[in-house]
Design a protein around this motif. Sequence first.
Motif, PDB file in Angstrom:
ATOM      1  N   GLY A   1      34.684  44.811  44.532  1.00 59.27           N
ATOM      2  CA  GLY A   1      36.135  44.666  44.415  1.00 59.27           C
ATOM      3  C   GLY A   1      36.508  43.843  43.191  1.00 59.27           C
ATOM      4  N   LYS A   2      35.796  42.727  42.999  1.00 61.40           N
ATOM      5  CA  LYS A   2      36.047  41.882  41.824  1.00 61.40           C
ATOM      6  C   LYS A   2      35.772  42.663  40.542  1.00 61.40           C
ATOM      7  CE  LYS A   2      34.954  37.367  43.796  1.00 61.40           C
ATOM      8  NZ  LYS A   2      33.994  36.260  43.768  1.00 61.40           N
ATOM      9  N   SER A   3      34.636  43.371  40.537  1.00 62.89           N
ATOM     10  CA  SER A   3      34.272  44.153  39.349  1.00 62.89           C
ATOM     11  C   SER A   3      35.328  45.205  39.053  1.00 62.89           C
ATOM     12  CB  SER A   3      32.926  44.845  39.548  1.00 62.89           C
ATOM     13  OG  SER A   3      31.923  43.913  39.776  1.00 62.89           O
ATOM     14  N   SER A   4      35.820  45.825  40.096  1.00 63.65           N
ATOM     15  CA  SER A   4      36.848  46.853  39.921  1.00 63.65           C
ATOM     16  C   SER A   4      38.120  46.243  39.337  1.00 63.65           C
ATOM     17  CB  SER A   4      37.119  47.505  41.276  1.00 63.65           C
ATOM     18  OG  SER A   4      38.154  48.445  41.168  1.00 63.65           O
ATOM     19  N   ARG A   5      38.525  45.066  39.828  1.00 62.79           N
ATOM     20  CA  ARG A   5      39.724  44.411  39.301  1.00 62.79           C
ATOM     21  C   ARG A   5      39.549  44.005  37.848  1.00 62.79           C
ATOM     22  NH1 ARG A   5      39.672  42.317  44.470  1.00 62.79           N
ATOM     23  NH2 ARG A   5      38.756  40.340  43.842  1.00 62.79           N
ATOM     24  N   ILE A   6      38.330  43.505  37.526  1.00 59.24           N
ATOM     25  CA  ILE A   6      38.075  43.102  36.126  1.00 59.24           C
ATOM     26  C   ILE A   6      38.126  44.306  35.202  1.00 59.24           C
ATOM     27  CG2 ILE A   6      36.289  42.208  34.588  1.00 59.24           C
ATOM     28  CD1 ILE A   6      35.448  40.327  36.889  1.00 59.24           C
ATOM     29  N   LEU A   7      37.491  45.415  35.632  1.00 57.74           N
ATOM     30  CA  LEU A   7      37.521  46.624  34.835  1.00 57.74           C
ATOM     31  C   LEU A   7      38.928  47.161  34.659  1.00 57.74           C
ATOM     32  CD1 LEU A   7      34.370  48.569  36.074  1.00 57.74           C
ATOM     33  CD2 LEU A   7      34.758  47.654  33.800  1.00 57.74           C
ATOM     34  N   THR A   8      39.704  47.099  35.742  1.00 59.36           N
ATOM     35  CA  THR A   8      41.094  47.552  35.664  1.00 59.36           C
ATOM     36  C   THR A   8      41.872  46.691  34.675  1.00 59.36           C
ATOM     37  OG1 THR A   8      40.992  48.281  37.961  1.00 59.36           O
ATOM     38  CG2 THR A   8      43.186  48.036  37.022  1.00 59.36           C
ATOM     39  N   GLY A   9      41.650  45.378  34.728  1.00 62.03           N
ATOM     40  CA  GLY A   9      42.303  44.462  33.784  1.00 62.03           C
ATOM     41  C   GLY A   9      41.916  44.730  32.359  1.00 62.03           C
ATOM     42  N   MET A  10      40.609  45.010  32.156  1.00 63.43           N
ATOM     43  CA  MET A  10      40.115  45.289  30.802  1.00 63.43           C
ATOM     44  C   MET A  10      40.720  46.598  30.263  1.00 63.43           C
ATOM     45  SD  MET A  10      36.148  44.152  31.170  1.00 63.43           S
ATOM     46  CE  MET A  10      35.680  44.607  29.538  1.00 63.43           C
ATOM     47  N   LEU A  11      40.870  47.558  31.163  1.00 55.89           N
ATOM     48  CA  LEU A  11      41.439  48.841  30.718  1.00 55.89           C
ATOM     49  C   LEU A  11      42.909  48.683  30.348  1.00 55.89           C
ATOM     50  CD1 LEU A  11      39.893  51.362  33.268  1.00 55.89           C
ATOM     51  CD2 LEU A  11      39.500  51.296  30.806  1.00 55.89           C
ATOM     52  N   ARG A  12      43.653  47.827  31.016  1.00 53.01           N
ATOM     53  CA  ARG A  12      45.047  47.598  30.709  1.00 53.01           C
ATOM     54  C   ARG A  12      45.217  46.925  29.372  1.00 53.01           C
ATOM     55  NH1 ARG A  12      47.055  45.416  36.560  1.00 53.01           N
ATOM     56  NH2 ARG A  12      46.965  47.437  37.607  1.00 53.01           N
TER      57      ARG A  12
END
Length: 194
Positions: free
Chosen positions: A182-193
């Motif tokens: 979940g954390k990894s997914s949020r970080i990746l989502t943040g990086m993509l934004r």
Amino acid sequence: MSADFESYEQDFAVLTADITGRIGKVPKLVGDEKKQMVANVEKQLEEARELLEQMELEVREIPPQSRGMYSSRMRSYKQEMGKLEADFKRSRIAYSDEVRNELLGDDGNSSENQLIKLREERAHLLDNTERLERSSRRLEAGYQIAVETEQIGQEMLENLSHDREKIQRARERLRETDANLGKSSRILTGMLRR
């Protein structure tokens, strides 16, 4: 495998009960009836010995981890067989004394009659004592089986408890992994934004 053993056990129990009853009757019979009864008991004792041999063969085929319980039962049955043979021997001795008295003739002496009565009473008391001892041995064997069963149950509960702990640890690891994903997914989502 244990089903065959238990079948032999039942046959042995029925046979030994019949033998015990017949041994008790031997001193009370006379003449040909007594000879026939002695012959029948000898034949049944031989059958009981053969059953014990069959049970021993079955015990040898049982896996070593399960063999202990059956081995202790076999020891009990062998002791019972020894007691039956001793009872039969005593019964035959009483039988041979009576045959000797019949051949020599009873002179009507009351002290001789009293001696015979005392021997019969003593044989009867010995039979009762032997029966009590056999019953005690059966109870002890039953108690031993119950203790062994309890130990097996305890071991199974311990194994289940260990398995439960392993499952709980695996579940915790899965939760941690899920949280990390979940954390990894949020970080990746943040990086993509960005």
